[in-house]
Design a protein around this motif. Structure first.
Motif, PDB file in Angstrom:
ATOM      1  N   ASN A  82       0.197  12.668  -2.015  1.00 19.60           N
ATOM      2  CA  ASN A  82       0.451  11.779  -0.876  1.00 19.60           C
ATOM      3  C   ASN A  82      -0.741  11.683   0.068  1.00 19.60           C
ATOM      4  OD1 ASN A  82       2.554  10.112   0.406  1.00 19.60           O
ATOM      5  ND2 ASN A  82       2.339  11.546   2.110  1.00 19.60           N
ATOM      6  N   PHE A  85      -2.449   8.305   0.736  1.00 20.58           N
ATOM      7  CA  PHE A  85      -1.826   7.401   1.712  1.00 20.58           C
ATOM      8  C   PHE A  85      -2.082   7.888   3.144  1.00 20.58           C
ATOM      9  CE2 PHE A  85       0.685   6.190  -2.033  1.00 20.58           C
ATOM     10  CZ  PHE A  85       0.634   4.811  -1.921  1.00 20.58           C
ATOM     11  N   GLU A  99       0.920   0.740  -3.022  1.00 23.33           N
ATOM     12  CA  GLU A  99       2.355   1.001  -3.067  1.00 23.33           C
ATOM     13  C   GLU A  99       3.047   0.063  -4.047  1.00 23.33           C
ATOM     14  OE1 GLU A  99       3.846   1.070   1.033  1.00 23.33           O
ATOM     15  OE2 GLU A  99       4.269   3.198   0.644  1.00 23.33           O
ATOM     16  N   ASP A 117       8.764   8.179  -3.491  1.00 25.86           N
ATOM     17  CA  ASP A 117       8.539   7.985  -2.055  1.00 25.86           C
ATOM     18  C   ASP A 117       7.825   6.668  -1.763  1.00 25.86           C
ATOM     19  OD1 ASP A 117       9.764  10.384  -1.516  1.00 25.86           O
ATOM     20  OD2 ASP A 117       7.896  11.519  -1.261  1.00 25.86           O
ATOM     21  N   HIS A 118       7.008   6.219  -2.712  1.00 25.62           N
ATOM     22  CA  HIS A 118       6.217   5.008  -2.489  1.00 25.62           C
ATOM     23  C   HIS A 118       6.642   3.863  -3.408  1.00 25.62           C
ATOM     24  CE1 HIS A 118       3.480   6.984   0.322  1.00 25.62           C
ATOM     25  NE2 HIS A 118       3.544   8.033  -0.472  1.00 25.62           N
TER      26      HIS A 118
END
Length: 264
Positions: A82, A85, A99, A117-118
């Motif tokens: 992550n 990001f 994304e 999550d994305h």
């Protein structure tokens, strides 16, 4: 300092000694590259900068890799992945093209969580599937054969042949051993998910469509529409070259990071 990682390295910033917990390096060409990206390829490695884990983010376009970021973290958690990001957000970079894109990776839970999550579409490396079943076992051989199928029609044909072989295998195992072992049944259950045809009206797909063994996660004729190959070779080759150079040598974080960044 993260619990259980008292061996993390100290670095000096503006004359103040601090603990290096994590780092992400974003390439200056990232926004230009991801606009043309077919898919993202990611994986973690454990050797080059121990006790840290690192991830190289490969932007793939027509099977050509352009690295777009490098992250370093004490754990192989979703946070390791992550960080790309987090870095783009901190520097006000547009990550909308990243994304909801396609990802090719292994089946590690941290990567799966990162993708969820994305809202990224997970495609899993065939070699890692075969390793899970055991490359020299009957299960691994069956998995390899179904993973090789290039079309839906071929998949149906190969599936029927393998199903006949599995039936004969289980009957023989019961005859010789008197029962089916737990390990055997678990692997057969995973193969059954791979052999489940989503076009079969008698099958309730909702029960298995979130499984990493579901056909949409590995089928060649589905992933080829996005130019995604069978295996995550860009990650494996990059890690192999870096780890061979740095593994086994006396650890010095600053020198190791410099070498890692140069090779990257």
């Amino acid at each position: 300092m993260p619990e259980g990682h008292q061996d993390l390295n100290y670095i000096e910033i503006n004359g103040i000694q601090k603990v290096l917990i994590s780092i992400v390096w974003i390439m200056p060409w990232i926004n230009t590259v991801i606009r043309q990206m077919d898919y993202l390829e990611i994986d973690a490695s454990f050797y080059a900068c121990a006790p840290y884990k690192y991830c190289i983010y490969h932007s793939i376009t027509y099977n050509n890799s352009i690295p777009i970021a490098l992250s370093l973290h004490p754990f192989e958690s979703s946070e390791l992945y992550n960080m790309i990001f987090e870095g783009m957000l901190k520097h006000k970079l547009d990550y909308s093209n990243l994304e909801e894109n396609d990802v090719l990776s292994d089946l590690h839970p941290a990567i799966i969580k990162f993708c969820k999550d994305h809202k990224m579409n997970s495609n899993f490396c065939h070699r890692h599937y075969i390793e899970i079943f055991g490359s020299h076992s009957s299960y691994g051989i069956w998995a390899a054969r179904i993973l090789e199928t290039k079309s839906y029609t071929e998949y149906l044909q190969v599936r029927e042949r393998i199903n006949s072989e599995i039936t004969a295998f289980l009957n023989k195992k019961i005859q010789l051993c008197g029962k089916i072992t737990k390990d055997c049944q678990e692997k057969i259950d995973l193969l059954i998910i791979m052999f489940t045809d989503p076009n079969d009206s008698e099958v309730d797909i909702s029960e298995i469509q979130n499984s990493v063994y579901f056909i949409e996660k590995w089928a060649n004729w589905i992933r080829k529409e996005h130019h995604i190959p069978r295996c995550s070779n860009h990650c494996e080759d990059a890690h192999g070259n870096i780890n061979i150079t740095l593994k086994g040598k006396k650890k010095h974080l600053k020198k190791d990071l410099k070498k890692l960044l140069i090779m990257f």
